[in-house]
Design a protein around this motif. Structure first.
Motif, short mmCIF file in Angstrom:
data_model
loop_
_atom_site.label_atom_id
_atom_site.label_comp_id
_atom_site.label_asym_id
_atom_site.label_seq_id
_atom_site.Cartn_x
_atom_site.Cartn_y
_atom_site.Cartn_z
N ARG A 1 0.83 -1.21 0.00
CA ARG A 1 0.00 0.00 0.00
C ARG A 1 0.87 1.27 0.00
N ASP A 2 1.96 1.25 0.79
CA ASP A 2 2.83 2.43 0.84
C ASP A 2 3.52 2.68 -0.49
N LEU A 3 3.89 1.63 -1.17
CA LEU A 3 4.57 1.81 -2.44
C LEU A 3 3.65 2.45 -3.47
N ARG A 4 2.42 2.08 -3.50
CA ARG A 4 1.47 2.67 -4.46
C ARG A 4 0.05 2.36 -4.01
N PRO A 5 -0.56 3.25 -3.23
CA PRO A 5 -1.92 2.97 -2.79
C PRO A 5 -2.88 3.07 -3.97
N SER A 6 -3.73 2.16 -4.08
CA SER A 6 -4.68 2.16 -5.19
C SER A 6 -5.69 3.31 -5.08
N ILE A 7 -5.90 3.77 -3.83
CA ILE A 7 -6.87 4.85 -3.65
C ILE A 7 -6.44 6.13 -4.37
N LEU A 8 -5.09 6.33 -4.48
CA LEU A 8 -4.59 7.52 -5.18
C LEU A 8 -4.95 7.47 -6.65
N TRP B 1 -6.81 9.23 3.76
CA TRP B 1 -6.46 7.85 4.14
C TRP B 1 -5.19 7.83 4.98
N LEU B 2 -4.18 8.67 4.58
CA LEU B 2 -2.94 8.74 5.37
C LEU B 2 -3.22 9.27 6.78
N VAL B 3 -4.06 10.33 6.88
CA VAL B 3 -4.39 10.90 8.19
C VAL B 3 -5.14 9.88 9.03
N GLU B 4 -6.06 9.14 8.41
CA GLU B 4 -6.82 8.12 9.15
C GLU B 4 -5.89 7.01 9.64
N GLN B 5 -4.90 6.65 8.86
CA GLN B 5 -3.92 5.65 9.29
C GLN B 5 -3.18 6.11 10.54
N ARG C 1 -4.28 8.15 12.70
CA ARG C 1 -5.23 8.21 13.82
C ARG C 1 -5.52 6.82 14.38
N THR C 2 -5.70 5.83 13.48
CA THR C 2 -6.14 4.50 13.93
C THR C 2 -4.96 3.60 14.30
N GLU C 3 -3.90 3.61 13.47
CA GLU C 3 -2.80 2.69 13.70
C GLU C 3 -1.80 3.20 14.72
N HIS C 4 -1.63 4.55 14.81
CA HIS C 4 -0.61 5.10 15.71
C HIS C 4 -1.21 5.91 16.84
N LYS C 5 -2.52 5.92 16.95
CA LYS C 5 -3.22 6.53 18.07
C LYS C 5 -2.89 8.03 18.24
N LEU C 6 -2.74 8.77 17.13
CA LEU C 6 -2.50 10.21 17.19
C LEU C 6 -3.82 10.96 16.99
N VAL C 7 -3.91 12.14 17.62
CA VAL C 7 -5.05 13.01 17.37
C VAL C 7 -4.74 13.78 16.07
N ALA C 8 -5.33 13.32 14.97
CA ALA C 8 -5.00 13.86 13.65
C ALA C 8 -6.25 14.46 13.00
N SER C 9 -6.03 15.53 12.22
CA SER C 9 -7.15 16.18 11.55
C SER C 9 -6.70 16.68 10.19
N LEU C 10 -7.67 16.75 9.25
CA LEU C 10 -7.43 17.26 7.91
C LEU C 10 -8.44 18.37 7.64
N ARG D 1 5.17 10.06 8.17
CA ARG D 1 6.07 8.99 8.62
C ARG D 1 7.10 9.52 9.60
N ASN D 2 7.64 10.75 9.32
CA ASN D 2 8.62 11.35 10.24
C ASN D 2 7.98 11.68 11.59
N ILE D 3 6.73 12.16 11.55
CA ILE D 3 6.05 12.49 12.80
C ILE D 3 5.85 11.24 13.65
N VAL D 4 5.43 10.15 12.99
CA VAL D 4 5.18 8.91 13.73
C VAL D 4 6.47 8.32 14.29
#
Length: 675
Positions: A534-541, A552-556, A558-567, A593-596
């Protein structure tokens, strides 16, 4: 004047009460005269009658007696007027009536004698009264004539003084205007003040507004020691300081008697009378003018006004001299500046030309001639529209119109031209209005030929686009291979291993647990392969575009790394070319990725602003931040390869990327992607 006083006395005698009337000496003189007449008449019977020269003494005596009788009547008329004369006449007739009666045998003779005497006396009264009235009128006319003469004399003298004053001021003004040299103006002013005011000492002060002090500019008639003593006089202090503060003239008639303003140095200099007036120009005080004498002198109001007018003329002349000197200095600076500008204009490496509002080139340097491929004398006089491509002529006209309207234009800008040999060229230009006396009359253009740089950038852009495209194609291939091959193989192995563990009843428990642990590790590997794919080439793009992909990146995060994220998205949304969308996606992906991995943040914000000329992507976190190097080029040496890669990607699409970070205060990344 005397007759007027007598008339006044007569009028007062007529109107004064009885107590005051009897105090009038003229009344008693008339009374005494009448009494003497009475006594003389009474002695008629005692005196012998004589014959003198053939006339009897009685006839002579009667004649003399009647003549004497008129004297007090006339005197009373003179003193008390017509009314007083007739009252005295009546009293006199009453006194002499018995005598007339005794001397006349018949009543008719007595009456005739009384009427005759009364008529003669009345005639005398009327004559004297008329004479006195005419004399009083003549006296009054003479007095009025004297008053008119005095007034006329005063007016003539005032007119002469005004004429002399006007002539002096005119001469003085003409002499001051003959020169604009400040020293010559001051010297002329000192000499003229001495000549016009007839004084021995003249002091001229100018006001230092910054220090609030009076500086002695020129002096005449005193020694240098006195001039140094009165120099730097504080505003409001002393004689001239008070004049400079109030703006009103001050006159000291005798310095020996003055204790408020006079300084000891003035007494040592033996100054007696001093007059100081302000120097004014346009209602502003710029100094003072002092005129003094060593002998007591009375300055008239006219002289004070004259010196005040002279002070105003000197103030105007000094101000004009200052303005002239400033103008000369500014003119000289302008001449030097123009000379330098011309030298820079002619020797500048950039092409510079000036065109009027119709587009005609009126000045140009050699660099402009070389850039257009024309000779310099050939270029000057050409219409600039002949040098522009047809499609760019509208841009030139629009630029001129917007500048004339006072609108701000993005500068520098690019403009395409056609050289003399027909070759196209691209210029990087700045254009500014030129004006004369505040009125726009042309445009000044500065240009540089960037044709080769544009070609190199286009080639580099094409090269980088191809590399990026190849990278993305390779990523897409690897992603597809991982998903279609490696991931499917792992899924098959997992199913076989799971079936083996569930169906083989003879496996010992330790081996079974080991196989299940292998199963879990294979599942983790499968998940990593899927994430990598998915990281190499997400089909959603490719399927939905850049905004859903970033969401989708922001939701990742939020859900996978438990950050309070907003767009947050603002502006009119638009789609980009696949290459630009991939670039934006990679920038946001690398930033998240750098933030995480490194920021240690708990919150992150992604904001996308669609503007008319660009799109701004802002990624901000509340992490630990870091110290930025002096230049962003040093990020790669610090190991910040991700940020360096984001900057490279932004430049590939003609954009820019800025990073702001402080230790303990998070990091802000702003990508500017042009439309």
């Amino acid at each position: 004047m005397l007759m007027g006083s007598m008339v006044d006395k007569q009028n007062r005698a007529k109107t004064e009460p009885g107590g005051r009337f009897f105090q009038n000496r003229h009344f008693w003189l008339v009374t005494v005269g009448v009494l003497i007449l009475t006594a003389y008449s009474a002695s008629e019977h005692l005196a012998p009658r004589l014959t003198i020269l053939g006339f009897s003494s009685a006839l002579v005596r009667d004649t003399f007696e009647r003549s004497f009788f008129i004297i007090p009547v006339i005197y009373a008329t003179v003193v008390f007027g017509l009314r007083g004369g007739f009252i005295t006449l009546a009293a006199s007739l009453l006194i002499v009536a018995p005598e007339f009666y005794m001397t006349q045998p018949h009543f008719a003779g007595f009456a005739l004698q009384m009427v005759g005497a009364g008529s003669i006396a009345a005639g005398a009264i009327i004559f004297v009264n008329q004479h006195m009235t005419q004399r009083n009128r003549l006296k009054l006319a003479i007095e009025r004539l004297d008053v008119a003469h005095d007034k006329l004399h005063q007016k003539v003298r005032s007119s002469i003084e005004q004429e002399n004053r006007l002539a002096a001021l005119t001469s003085f003004s003409a002499m001051l205007n003959e020169s604009l040299d400040i020293q010559q103006v001051i010297d002329t002013a000192i000499d003229m003040v001495k000549e016009i005011m007839l004084v021995e000492v003249v002091l001229l002060f100018t006001l230092d507004e910054a220090a609030k002090e009076l500086r002695i500019t020129a002096f005449e008639g005193v020694n240098k020691k006195y001039a140094e003593a009165v120099d730097r006089m504080r505003l409001g202090d002393g004689f001239c300081g008070r004049v400079a503060k109030t703006g009103q003239p001050i006159l000291i008639e005798d310095t020996l008697l003055d204790t408020e303003f006079t300084k000891p140095e003035a007494k040592e200099e033996r100054l007696r009378t001093q007059l100081s007036v302000p120097l004014k120009t346009r209602g502003k005080i710029i100094g003072t003018l002092c005129a003094a004498t060593r002998k007591p002198r009375q300055f008239t109001q006219t002289e004070i006004e004259l010196l005040t007018a002279i002070g105003n003329l000197i103030g105007i002349a000094i101000e004009n001299s200052y303005l002239y000197n400033r103008h000369e200095a500014a003119t000289e600076k302008l001449r030097v500046s123009e000379k330098r500008y011309r030298r820079l204009f002619e020797s500048a490496l950039d092409a510079i030309w000036v065109q009027d509002l119709s587009g005609k080139i009126i000045r140009a340097n050699q660099a402009a001639a070389d850039m257009f491929g024309h000779a310099l004398d050939e270029l000057v006089g050409m219409d600039v529209r002949q040098l522009l491509e047809e499609n760019d002529r509208a841009l030139s006209s629009e630029m001129q119109e917007r500048l004339l309207l006072g609108e701000k234009m993005p500068q520098p800008y690019t403009q395409k031209i056609i050289k003399k040999d027909g070759r196209p060229a691209v210029l990087m230009m700045t254009t500014n209005l030129t004006s004369t006396n505040g009125t726009p009359d042309g445009l000044q253009c500065i240009a540089r030929d960037i044709t080769e740089q544009v070609k190199m950038q286009e080639n580099q852009q094409f090269y980088l686009e191809q590399i990026t495209k190849a990278h993305e194609e390779e990523r897409q291939r690897i992603s597809r291979d991982l998903h279609d091959s490696s991931a499917q193989n792992l899924i098959g192995v997992l199913h076989q291993l799971e079936n083996f563990c569930q169906t083989d009843e003879f496996l010992p428990m330790p081996r079974l647990r080991l196989l299940w642990s292998f199963h879990e590790r294979l599942k983790d590997s499968l998940q990593e392969i899927r994430q990598l794919s998915r990281d190499l080439r997400p089909s959603i793009l490719d399927d939905l575009g850049i905004l859903p992909a970033i969401d989708w990146l922001v939701e990742q995060a939020r859900t996978e790394h438990k950050l309070v994220a907003s767009l947050k998205v603002s502006g009119e949304r638009r789609r980009f070319s696949p290459e630009i969308e991939v670039t934006i996606f990679r920038i946001v992906q690398e930033a998240l990725r750098n933030i995480v991995k490194h920021a240690g943040a708990t919150k992150l914000w992604v904001k996308i602003e669609f503007q008319d000329s660009c799109t701004l992507i802002t990624i901000e976190d509340n992490g630990k931040g870091f110290e930025l190097p002096e230049s962003l080029g040093g990020l790669s040496r610090m190991g910040k390869l991700g940020i360096d890669g984001m900057m490279t990607r932004a430049r590939l699409v003609g954009g820019d990327l800025n990073v702001t970070s402080t230790s303990g205060q998070g990091t802000v990344i702003v990508a500017d992607i042009p439309v």
